[in-house]
Design an enzyme around this catalytic site. Structure first.
Site, PDB file in Angstrom:
ATOM      1  N   ASP A  70      32.856 -35.325 100.459  1.00 40.29           N
ATOM      2  CA  ASP A  70      34.233 -35.693 100.120  1.00 40.29           C
ATOM      3  C   ASP A  70      34.258 -36.633  98.903  1.00 40.29           C
ATOM      4  O   ASP A  70      35.047 -36.460  97.968  1.00 40.29           O
ATOM      5  CB  ASP A  70      34.873 -36.361 101.339  1.00 40.29           C
TER       6      ASP A  70
ATOM      7  N   ASN B  67      30.114 -25.646 105.460  1.00 44.70           N
ATOM      8  CA  ASN B  67      29.141 -24.900 106.261  1.00 44.70           C
ATOM      9  C   ASN B  67      27.834 -25.677 106.247  1.00 44.70           C
ATOM     10  O   ASN B  67      27.238 -25.865 105.170  1.00 44.70           O
ATOM     11  CB  ASN B  67      28.919 -23.501 105.678  1.00 44.70           C
TER      12      ASN B  67
ATOM     13  N   LYS C  74      24.207 -25.591 106.875  1.00 46.58           N
ATOM     14  CA  LYS C  74      23.254 -24.480 107.022  1.00 46.58           C
ATOM     15  C   LYS C  74      21.890 -24.920 107.551  1.00 46.58           C
ATOM     16  O   LYS C  74      21.227 -24.185 108.262  1.00 46.58           O
ATOM     17  CB  LYS C  74      23.091 -23.760 105.681  1.00 46.58           C
TER      18      LYS C  74
ATOM     19  N   ARG D  34      49.720 -29.090  91.078  1.00 44.80           N
ATOM     20  CA  ARG D  34      49.084 -30.339  91.555  1.00 44.80           C
ATOM     21  C   ARG D  34      47.849 -30.067  92.408  1.00 44.80           C
ATOM     22  O   ARG D  34      47.238 -30.987  92.923  1.00 44.80           O
ATOM     23  CB  ARG D  34      50.105 -31.155  92.360  1.00 44.80           C
ATOM     24  N   LYS D  35      47.492 -28.801  92.568  1.00 47.48           N
ATOM     25  CA  LYS D  35      46.360 -28.456  93.447  1.00 47.48           C
ATOM     26  C   LYS D  35      45.072 -28.231  92.633  1.00 47.48           C
ATOM     27  O   LYS D  35      45.067 -27.462  91.674  1.00 47.48           O
ATOM     28  CB  LYS D  35      46.676 -27.188  94.249  1.00 47.48           C
TER      29      LYS D  35
HETATM   30  C1  ST9 Z   1      45.491 -43.479  97.099  1.00 48.78           C
HETATM   31  C2  ST9 Z   1      44.296 -43.087  96.332  1.00 48.78           C
HETATM   32  C3  ST9 Z   1      43.819 -44.171  95.443  1.00 48.78           C
HETATM   33  C4  ST9 Z   1      42.731 -43.764  94.504  1.00 48.78           C
HETATM   34  C5  ST9 Z   1      42.178 -44.927  93.778  1.00 48.78           C
HETATM   35  C6  ST9 Z   1      41.008 -44.635  92.944  1.00 48.78           C
HETATM   36  C7  ST9 Z   1      39.926 -45.576  93.126  1.00 48.78           C
HETATM   37  C8  ST9 Z   1      38.617 -44.973  92.939  1.00 48.78           C
HETATM   38  C9  ST9 Z   1      37.659 -45.130  93.848  1.00 48.78           C
HETATM   39  C10 ST9 Z   1      36.857 -44.341  94.603  1.00 48.78           C
HETATM   40  C11 ST9 Z   1      36.931 -42.917  94.749  1.00 48.78           C
HETATM   41  C12 ST9 Z   1      36.316 -42.444  95.981  1.00 48.78           C
HETATM   42  C13 ST9 Z   1      36.573 -41.016  96.185  1.00 48.78           C
HETATM   43  C14 ST9 Z   1      36.727 -40.764  97.586  1.00 48.78           C
HETATM   44  C15 ST9 Z   1      37.424 -39.473  97.798  1.00 48.78           C
HETATM   45  C16 ST9 Z   1      37.860 -39.405  99.172  1.00 48.78           C
HETATM   46  C17 ST9 Z   1      39.229 -38.810  99.213  1.00 48.78           C
HETATM   47  C18 ST9 Z   1      39.771 -38.909 100.585  1.00 48.78           C
HETATM   48  O1  ST9 Z   1      39.088 -38.934 101.550  1.00 48.78           O
HETATM   49  S1  ST9 Z   1      41.475 -38.929 100.756  1.00 48.78           S
HETATM   50  C19 ST9 Z   1      41.695 -39.247 102.504  1.00 48.78           C
HETATM   51  C20 ST9 Z   1      41.892 -38.014 103.304  1.00 48.78           C
HETATM   52  N1  ST9 Z   1      43.090 -37.325 102.911  1.00 48.78           N
HETATM   53  C21 ST9 Z   1      44.295 -37.690 103.358  1.00 48.78           C
HETATM   54  O2  ST9 Z   1      44.454 -38.632 104.112  1.00 48.78           O
HETATM   55  C22 ST9 Z   1      45.432 -36.877 102.845  1.00 48.78           C
HETATM   56  C23 ST9 Z   1      46.560 -36.754 103.850  1.00 48.78           C
HETATM   57  N2  ST9 Z   1      47.536 -35.802 103.362  1.00 48.78           N
HETATM   58  C24 ST9 Z   1      48.520 -36.173 102.513  1.00 48.78           C
HETATM   59  O3  ST9 Z   1      48.732 -37.348 102.257  1.00 48.78           O
HETATM   60  C25 ST9 Z   1      49.368 -35.090 101.921  1.00 48.78           C
HETATM   61  O4  ST9 Z   1      49.293 -33.919 102.702  1.00 48.78           O
HETATM   62  C26 ST9 Z   1      48.904 -34.744 100.458  1.00 48.78           C
HETATM   63  C27 ST9 Z   1      49.071 -35.993  99.576  1.00 48.78           C
HETATM   64  C28 ST9 Z   1      47.435 -34.278 100.420  1.00 48.78           C
HETATM   65  C29 ST9 Z   1      49.780 -33.631  99.926  1.00 48.78           C
HETATM   66  O5  ST9 Z   1      51.108 -33.994 100.170  1.00 48.78           O
HETATM   67  P1  ST9 Z   1      52.232 -33.714  99.084  1.00 48.78           P
HETATM   68  O6  ST9 Z   1      51.944 -34.404  97.814  1.00 48.78           O
HETATM   69  O7  ST9 Z   1      53.524 -34.006  99.770  1.00 48.78           O
HETATM   70  O8  ST9 Z   1      52.039 -32.174  98.831  1.00 48.78           O
HETATM   71  P2  ST9 Z   1      52.991 -30.961  99.267  1.00 48.78           P
HETATM   72  O9  ST9 Z   1      53.141 -30.888 100.738  1.00 48.78           O
HETATM   73  O10 ST9 Z   1      54.200 -30.988  98.401  1.00 48.78           O
HETATM   74  O11 ST9 Z   1      52.025 -29.772  98.833  1.00 48.78           O
HETATM   75  C30 ST9 Z   1      51.684 -29.546  97.496  1.00 48.78           C
HETATM   76  C31 ST9 Z   1      50.956 -28.230  97.447  1.00 48.78           C
HETATM   77  O12 ST9 Z   1      49.709 -28.345  98.137  1.00 48.78           O
HETATM   78  C32 ST9 Z   1      49.648 -27.408  99.217  1.00 48.78           C
HETATM   79  N3  ST9 Z   1      48.939 -28.022 100.322  1.00 48.78           N
HETATM   80  C33 ST9 Z   1      49.090 -29.288 100.773  1.00 48.78           C
HETATM   81  N4  ST9 Z   1      48.218 -29.516 101.780  1.00 48.78           N
HETATM   82  C34 ST9 Z   1      47.516 -28.376 101.947  1.00 48.78           C
HETATM   83  C35 ST9 Z   1      46.477 -27.986 102.825  1.00 48.78           C
HETATM   84  N5  ST9 Z   1      45.957 -28.833 103.723  1.00 48.78           N
HETATM   85  N6  ST9 Z   1      45.969 -26.745 102.713  1.00 48.78           N
HETATM   86  C36 ST9 Z   1      46.442 -25.869 101.798  1.00 48.78           C
HETATM   87  N7  ST9 Z   1      47.434 -26.199 100.924  1.00 48.78           N
HETATM   88  C37 ST9 Z   1      47.957 -27.421 101.022  1.00 48.78           C
HETATM   89  C38 ST9 Z   1      51.106 -27.101  99.567  1.00 48.78           C
HETATM   90  O13 ST9 Z   1      51.229 -25.850 100.204  1.00 48.78           O
HETATM   91  C39 ST9 Z   1      51.719 -27.112  98.193  1.00 48.78           C
HETATM   92  O14 ST9 Z   1      51.398 -25.907  97.521  1.00 48.78           O
HETATM   93  P3  ST9 Z   1      52.456 -25.162  96.542  1.00 48.78           P
HETATM   94  O15 ST9 Z   1      53.665 -24.902  97.390  1.00 48.78           O
HETATM   95  O16 ST9 Z   1      52.726 -26.169  95.451  1.00 48.78           O
HETATM   96  O17 ST9 Z   1      51.749 -23.921  96.101  1.00 48.78           O
END
Ligand code: ST9
Length: 224
Positions: free
Chosen positions: A145, A167, A169, A190-191
């Protein structure tokens, strides 16, 4: 592998001593000077070699540092704390940097902008054990991730993981070094769609494969 585990156990013993003895600042004059100083403390970049790094990890690190010389690759620094949350949660720190050197996630990520890909060199320490002698699947998922997330965040800005498919393996031996290759496959609005592989340091063993969907946050929408 043995040497990195020994280094990690040494850190463990030092930590135990720390719990039993005086405060860290009382035992460490450098820490004490920093503790009481008004000077601005420069945050430590954790994406650099430390004594817990195995020979394999150092070797791969040196190879990638060489690739950075012509500017095609870039080493990404990594810090424990983020200024973004400092005021609300002073104790908050990056999950993957929460362990003492060698005990948890030891890693460095390199980025290639032309190819939109990252390579993460990762050594999982003894605190990340799942099945005895092997890395916990959750620790592997965390590292995937983080590595894939960085590959998405550089072109995408502030992104969050919406979907991660893994997966598993082959089991990954604890304290071994793996290479996580991530690449950006496509962007649709945005994806951001990414994929990655996790292989042994010699690239002979494919441990895991993953795909991820990251969504660029909409500034108009609240996260909560
Ligand atoms: C706050 C961050 C700060 C960053 C600071 C930077 C600092 C840097 C430091 C270190 C970096 C470390 C990196 C670590 C990375 C870890 C990241 C995590 O774990 S993150 C933690 C774990 N993650 C979380 O906790 C995230 C929890 N989830 C959320 O908050 C929200 O669901 C969202 C923000 C992900 C999307 O919401 P929203 O903006 O309202 O989006 P919409 O509903 O409007 O959809 C837009 C489009 O996307 C599609 N689509 C959406 N979802 C899915 C899906 N599952 N499946 C398929 N498709 C999906 C949907 O159909 C649509 O498509 P279309 O119609 O345009 O074609």
């Amino acid at each position: 592998m043995l040497r990195s585990c020994t280094a990690a156990l040494r850190t463990l013993r030092a930590l135990r001593g720390r719990r039993e003895g005086a405060s860290p600042a009382a035992r460490d004059p450098v820490l004490a000077r920093r503790w009481f100083s008004t000077e601005k403390v420069i945050p430590k970049d954790h994406a650099l070699p430390n004594p817990s790094w195995s020979k394999d990890l150092r070797l791969l690190f040196d190879q990638f540092m060489k690739k950075c010389e012509d500017g095609s690759w870039e080493r990404l620094p990594s810090y424990k704390n983020s200024k973004l949350v400092k005021e609300q949660l002073s104790q908050a720190q990056l999950f993957t940097r929460g362990y003492e050197d060698g005990l948890g996630f030891e890693y460095v990520i390199f980025y290639n902008d032309d190819e939109k890909r990252t390579v993460c060199l990762f050594q999982g320490g003894p605190y990340l054990q799942g099945v005895p002698g092997f890395l916990h699947g959750g620790a592997i998922a965390t590292m995937i991730d983080a590595a894939v997330g960085m590959c998405a965040a550089i072109p995408g800005g502030i992104v969050m993981t919406a979907n991660l498919n893994i997966n598993f393996k082959r089991p990954i031996p604890l304290c071994s070094v793996v290479v996580i290759n991530s690449q950006l496959d496509k962007i649709e609005g945005r994806k951001l769609f990414l994929s990655c592989t996790v292989r042994s340091a010699d690239e002979k063993i494919l441990y895991s494969e993953a795909t991820g969907l990251f969504i660029k946050l909409d500034p108009e929408k609240s996260l909560i």
